[in-house]
Design a protein around this motif. Structure first.
Motif, PDB file in Angstrom:
ATOM      1  N   LEU A  74       0.825  -1.205   0.000  1.00 20.26           N
ATOM      2  CA  LEU A  74       0.000   0.000   0.000  1.00 20.26           C
ATOM      3  C   LEU A  74       0.860   1.257   0.000  1.00 20.26           C
ATOM      4  O   LEU A  74       0.567   2.225  -0.706  1.00 20.26           O
ATOM      5  N   ILE A  75       1.934   1.249   0.778  1.00 22.50           N
ATOM      6  CA  ILE A  75       2.848   2.398   0.786  1.00 22.50           C
ATOM      7  C   ILE A  75       3.450   2.569  -0.607  1.00 22.50           C
ATOM      8  O   ILE A  75       3.514   3.687  -1.135  1.00 22.50           O
ATOM      9  N   ALA A  76       3.871   1.470  -1.226  1.00 21.62           N
ATOM     10  CA  ALA A  76       4.467   1.535  -2.565  1.00 21.62           C
ATOM     11  C   ALA A  76       3.478   2.082  -3.588  1.00 21.62           C
ATOM     12  O   ALA A  76       3.830   2.928  -4.419  1.00 21.62           O
ATOM     13  N   LEU A  77       2.229   1.626  -3.526  1.00 20.56           N
ATOM     14  CA  LEU A  77       1.201   2.148  -4.440  1.00 20.56           C
ATOM     15  C   LEU A  77       1.001   3.645  -4.236  1.00 20.56           C
ATOM     16  O   LEU A  77       0.876   4.401  -5.207  1.00 20.56           O
ATOM     17  N   ALA A  78       0.982   4.071  -2.984  1.00 25.57           N
ATOM     18  CA  ALA A  78       0.804   5.491  -2.688  1.00 25.57           C
ATOM     19  C   ALA A  78       1.980   6.303  -3.223  1.00 25.57           C
ATOM     20  O   ALA A  78       1.780   7.378  -3.803  1.00 25.57           O
ATOM     21  N   ILE A  79       3.186   5.793  -3.049  1.00 26.44           N
ATOM     22  CA  ILE A  79       4.367   6.496  -3.555  1.00 26.44           C
ATOM     23  C   ILE A  79       4.263   6.672  -5.067  1.00 26.44           C
ATOM     24  O   ILE A  79       4.552   7.747  -5.598  1.00 26.44           O
ATOM     25  N   ALA A  80       3.819   5.638  -5.757  1.00 26.06           N
ATOM     26  CA  ALA A  80       3.706   5.697  -7.216  1.00 26.06           C
ATOM     27  C   ALA A  80       2.681   6.728  -7.669  1.00 26.06           C
ATOM     28  O   ALA A  80       2.826   7.326  -8.739  1.00 26.06           O
ATOM     29  N   GLU A  81       1.656   6.965  -6.850  1.00 26.69           N
ATOM     30  CA  GLU A  81       0.585   7.899  -7.218  1.00 26.69           C
ATOM     31  C   GLU A  81       0.766   9.299  -6.648  1.00 26.69           C
ATOM     32  O   GLU A  81       0.103  10.241  -7.084  1.00 26.69           O
ATOM     33  N   ALA A  82       1.642   9.448  -5.672  1.00 22.76           N
ATOM     34  CA  ALA A  82       1.760  10.695  -4.918  1.00 22.76           C
ATOM     35  C   ALA A  82       2.352  11.839  -5.741  1.00 22.76           C
ATOM     36  O   ALA A  82       3.206  11.613  -6.603  1.00 22.76           O
ATOM     37  N   ASP A  83       1.913  13.048  -5.403  1.00 26.55           N
ATOM     38  CA  ASP A  83       2.603  14.219  -5.940  1.00 26.55           C
ATOM     39  C   ASP A  83       3.838  14.445  -5.054  1.00 26.55           C
ATOM     40  O   ASP A  83       4.055  13.722  -4.070  1.00 26.55           O
TER      41      ASP A  83
END
Length: 135
Positions: A74-83
């Motif tokens: 979940l952290i990795a997915l968020a990093i990929a989508e984050a500004d």
């Protein structure tokens, strides 16, 4: 078992609260349920919270402390989508947890497993996460 179910369901409801403190608490309470699809969806939303950086930071910290493959994914997915701003706060939350003994190894092990996932966004996020926690 019904108590646990109602506990995470209550946290799920708090994840969409207008109160940032309720959303922070929801992220902390839901982190240990990262493998449950409903919780995972809410956690991803909290990691990418657009209203308060404390929610992003504290949820990232809670998931890092859990350290499971599901939590790290979940952290990795968020990093990929984050500004850029969200990424800074995700990194801060991860750092807050990995300064404690043991958490860095859990994250490294989960990142090694996730580096082979077919999901390109997860692999991208894991690459950043690994760089953040290797030092």
């Amino acid at each position: 078992m019904p108590e646990m179910r109602s506990g995470w369901e209550a946290a799920l409801a708090e994840a969409t609260s207008s109160s940032w403190t309720h959303r922070v608490r929801a992220g902390q309470d839901l982190a240990r349920f990262a493998e449950v699809p409903e919780a995972a969806e809410a956690l991803l939303g909290l990691l990418l919270d657009t209203e308060d950086t404390a929610v992003t930071r504290q949820t990232a910290e809670a998931l890092t402390r859990v350290g499971t493959v599901a939590a790290v994914r979940l952290i990795a997915l968020a990093i990929a989508e984050a500004d850029d701003n969200q990424a800074d706060w995700l990194q801060t939350g991860v750092h807050d947890a990995v300064v404690e003994p043991g958490h860095r190894q859990d994250i490294a092990a989960a990142c090694r497993k996730l580096a082979r996932t077919p999901e390109e966004a997860v692999r991208r996020g894991v690459a950043d996460l690994s760089a953040w926690t290797s030092g």
